[in-house]
Design an enzyme around this catalytic site. Structure first.
Site, short mmCIF file in Angstrom:
data_model
loop_
_atom_site.label_atom_id
_atom_site.label_comp_id
_atom_site.label_asym_id
_atom_site.label_seq_id
_atom_site.Cartn_x
_atom_site.Cartn_y
_atom_site.Cartn_z
N GLY A 1 -0.96 2.73 -1.03
CA GLY A 1 -0.34 3.08 0.24
C GLY A 1 -0.07 1.88 1.13
O GLY A 1 0.83 1.90 1.96
N VAL B 1 0.13 -4.94 -5.89
CA VAL B 1 -0.75 -5.98 -6.41
C VAL B 1 -0.11 -6.59 -7.64
O VAL B 1 0.36 -5.87 -8.53
CB VAL B 1 -2.15 -5.42 -6.75
CG1 VAL B 1 -3.06 -6.54 -7.25
CG2 VAL B 1 -2.78 -4.75 -5.54
N LYS C 1 -2.29 -9.45 -3.53
CA LYS C 1 -1.97 -8.18 -2.89
C LYS C 1 -0.96 -8.43 -1.78
O LYS C 1 -1.23 -9.14 -0.81
CB LYS C 1 -3.23 -7.54 -2.31
CG LYS C 1 -3.00 -6.18 -1.66
CD LYS C 1 -4.32 -5.59 -1.20
CE LYS C 1 -4.11 -4.23 -0.55
NZ LYS C 1 -5.38 -3.63 -0.11
N ASP D 1 -12.90 4.56 1.66
CA ASP D 1 -11.91 4.94 0.65
C ASP D 1 -12.44 4.66 -0.76
O ASP D 1 -11.75 4.08 -1.60
CB ASP D 1 -10.60 4.19 0.89
CG ASP D 1 -9.40 4.88 0.25
OD1 ASP D 1 -9.50 6.09 -0.05
OD2 ASP D 1 -8.37 4.23 0.03
#
Length: 627
Positions: free
Chosen positions: A338, A342, A356, A452
């Site tokens: 989201g 990468v 990233k 997360d």
């Protein structure tokens, strides 16, 4: 008989505490001025064993500091269920007897943290810290970097500020190059006949020179806020200390010639350097101070110009990273989420890294970028993905991270590598994730909640050691709050019901997510999978609970994983731990430190009774965005 034995046990504990904490404090000693104190938020499990271990380490520390010219000591007892690691350090301008008295005072003052598994106390003359896990390489950490300024001002404060700034800059550069990581220096204040600037810098002796340098540069950046209007100031970090004053707090014969240890600019721009004790007058000194002030400022590099102190990492150029990823070509793409994409990158030295690239159009991109740098740069643990560097050029925000050859865990659960993990590897992955989370939650006095945790954010190295990745949503949990109320961000299916419904965030939210990941690892199914038994619409957690209640939990095990009878018994135990992690309310869930003990089959941990959890409403519409 039972009451008598209970009374004897309590008396033994009280006696033990007396040995550790009730040494007579030396309140008349200026070096025992308390600067900062903090306790961890994790209670010890076996108080009697913990205090006994703490006693042993304190005695060992005191013995070491009693030796002449010994100002730094560490000790540990790590052979039982309540490991203790202790570190103490005195300022090197103190005598041996004053150092020991300062330690005794610290041991007495830190008694308010006695029921917790970690504490830190910093005094003017020494500091004392204990934890239940090693911390020797820690230097800086958000929330633990303090600056303390006096209210008093010096006559000719602007001149004093300029003089002091140059001296502190020199100390931050020279001290990491000095054996023992300590320096004390003085210099006359320009334009006065009587005022002298005094300053010291010191790092703990178990860190690397580069880590000491990063810590002192952060301390220098903080303490400069004092020099504008205060004649005395201190910067306190986890692994270093800096202090200045316009009055002497050490003897003149205790200064150190720091000139040989300063790294100055190269080529033609040679700079004359202020020594530990400097003479001279007029415009020459003023010119030198200005040059050194500029030099000190130029040494501080932070992404985006913010206050983030990045530890042991590098500022990469966008052109170099673009080249290393073959212009961010699809053939090098490792994944997409989201917040960005990468890529695999090969640097000029042939080192393989992951880059990233954050989506700048996302409203939370800048916040996520700063979050990741702030958090990952301070964290060093074998089960947490390490930050190697960053790039912030215009709208380009990139992180340079460790490269994980085996990719994410989800590839091995339901991707192209499904069925290749045996039980031993799955268990090791589970234990590694738990250790990484325990480190985030309890290693620091400021608790970090990831928010997360999911299989796609668990990366595997060559040996299948797991590393937790993607800290873009992570946040600190204040020391004095068991939870905070905030807008929900995360991934539905992995998130605890109290956080989804009410925004109640605590470290137990990570515990819940970890329990879900265990179920995915064991079952080989996504947590949002349905149709386990015909037309069922149950998700993984509810399905697992029905199997557990019907004593058919073995049916949850991934059919591609062949387990022998002994392994099957072990799998059942780990499933029960997963279900315990998903209990509601959150207070019923264990801490991640307790989970590590349970997974390690530590005999000191008592089993808990399972109750059916509150199952989250997976179909509820929730806006997922950046808080």
């Amino acid at each position: 008989m039972t009451r008598w034995w209970s009374l004897r046990w309590r008396m033994a504990v009280v006696a033990t505490v007396f040995i550790v904490f009730l040494t007579n404090p030396v309140r008349s000693q200026p070096q025992t001025n308390v600067l900062t104190q903090s306790c961890s938020q994790v209670n010890v499990i076996n108080f009697q064993i913990f205090i006994s271990n703490l006693n042993d380490t304190y005695r060992d520390i005191r013995r070491q500091l009693s030796n002449n010219n010994t100002y730094f000591a560490t000790s540990n007892v790590a052979s039982n269920s309540e490991p203790v690691y202790v570190m103490a350090q005195c300022r090197k301008y103190m005598s041996t007897s004053d150092c020991v008295r300062c330690f005794d005072f610290a041991a007495s003052s830190i008694r308010s943290c006695s029921t917790f598994n970690g504490a830190r106390l910093v005094l003017d003359g020494c500091f004392l810290r204990y934890e239940s896990s090693p911390f020797n390489d820690q230097t800086t950490l958000p929330g633990e970097n303090k600056v303390l300024c006096d209210n008093s001002t010096s006559s000719g404060q602007s001149v004093f500020e300029t003089t002091m700034d140059g001296l502190l800059s020199n100390l931050s550069i020279a001290t990491p190059n000095i054996n023992g990581f300590y320096a004390a220096a003085t210099t006359p204040v320009v334009g006065t006949n009587t005022t002298t600037a005094y300053a010291i810098a010191q790092c703990v002796e178990t860190v690397t020179p580069d880590s000491c340098k990063s810590c002192l540069q952060a301390a220098y950046a903080n303490i400069r806020s004092c020099t504008t209007d205060a004649s005395n100031g201190r910067a306190v970090n986890l692994g270093c200390f800096m202090r200045y004053s316009n009055t002497a707090f050490f003897r003149n014969n205790q200064t150190f010639d720091i000139a040989p240890f300063l790294r100055v600019g190269s080529s033609s721009n040679k700079v004359v350097i202020i020594k530990g004790v400097v003479g001279g007058v007029g415009g020459v000194i003023i010119l030198l101070i200005v040059i050194l002030w500029w030099y000190g400022r130029s040494k501080r590099t932070t992404p985006g110009g913010g206050a983030t102190e990045v530890k042991d990492s590098k500022d990469y150029s966008y052109i170099d990273l673009k080249k290393a990823t073959n212009d961010f070509g699809d053939e090098n793409k490792l994944g997409e989420g989201g917040f960005g994409e990468v890529y695999k990158a090969i640097l000029d030295d042939n080192k393989v890294v992951a880059v990233k690239k954050l989506k700048v159009g996302h409203t939370g991109a800048k916040t996520g970028f700063e979050n990741e740098i702030l958090l990952i740069s301070q964290i060093r643990h074998r089960n947490l993905l390490g930050l190697l560097g960053w790039c912030s050029e215009g709208s380009n925000l990139l992180l340079v991270l460790e490269y994980m050859p085996n990719g994410s865990l989800e590839r091995f659960l339901w991707g192209e590598r499904k069925g290749t993990l045996n039980w031993r590897k799955r268990y090791d992955i589970i234990l590694g994730i738990a250790r990484g989370l325990a480190h985030l939650h309890k290693e620091f006095h400021v608790k970090i909640v990831h928010r997360d945790i999911k299989s796609s954010n668990i990366l595997l190295d060559d040996d299948f050691h797991p590393k937790i990745a993607d800290f873009g949503l992570a946040r600190f949990q204040p020391e004095d709050q068991s939870q905070v109320i905030t807008k929900f961000v995360g991934t539905l299916g992995y998130t605890a019901p109290e956080y989804v419904r009410y925004g109640a965030l605590s470290d137990k939210v990570d515990t819940f997510s970890f329990g879900i990941v265990i179920l995915e690892i064991i079952s080989g199914r996504r947590c949002t999978n349905e149709n386990f038994d015909g037309p069922s619409t149950d998700h993984l957690l509810e399905h697992a609970w029905k199997l557990y209640e019907n004593q058919k939990i073995v049916m949850l095990v991934d059919e591609t994983m062949n387990v022998n009878p002994d392994e099957e018994k072990h799998v059942m135990k780990i499933i029960e731990i997963a279900l315990l992690c998903t209990q509601s309310p959150a207070s019923k869930r264990p801490t991640m430190s307790e989970v590590v003990l349970m997974l390690s089959n530590d005999p000191s941990y008592e089993e808990r009774q399972l109750t059916r959890p509150t199952l989250p409403d997976q179909n509820r519409r929730i806006h997922i965005g950046s808080s």
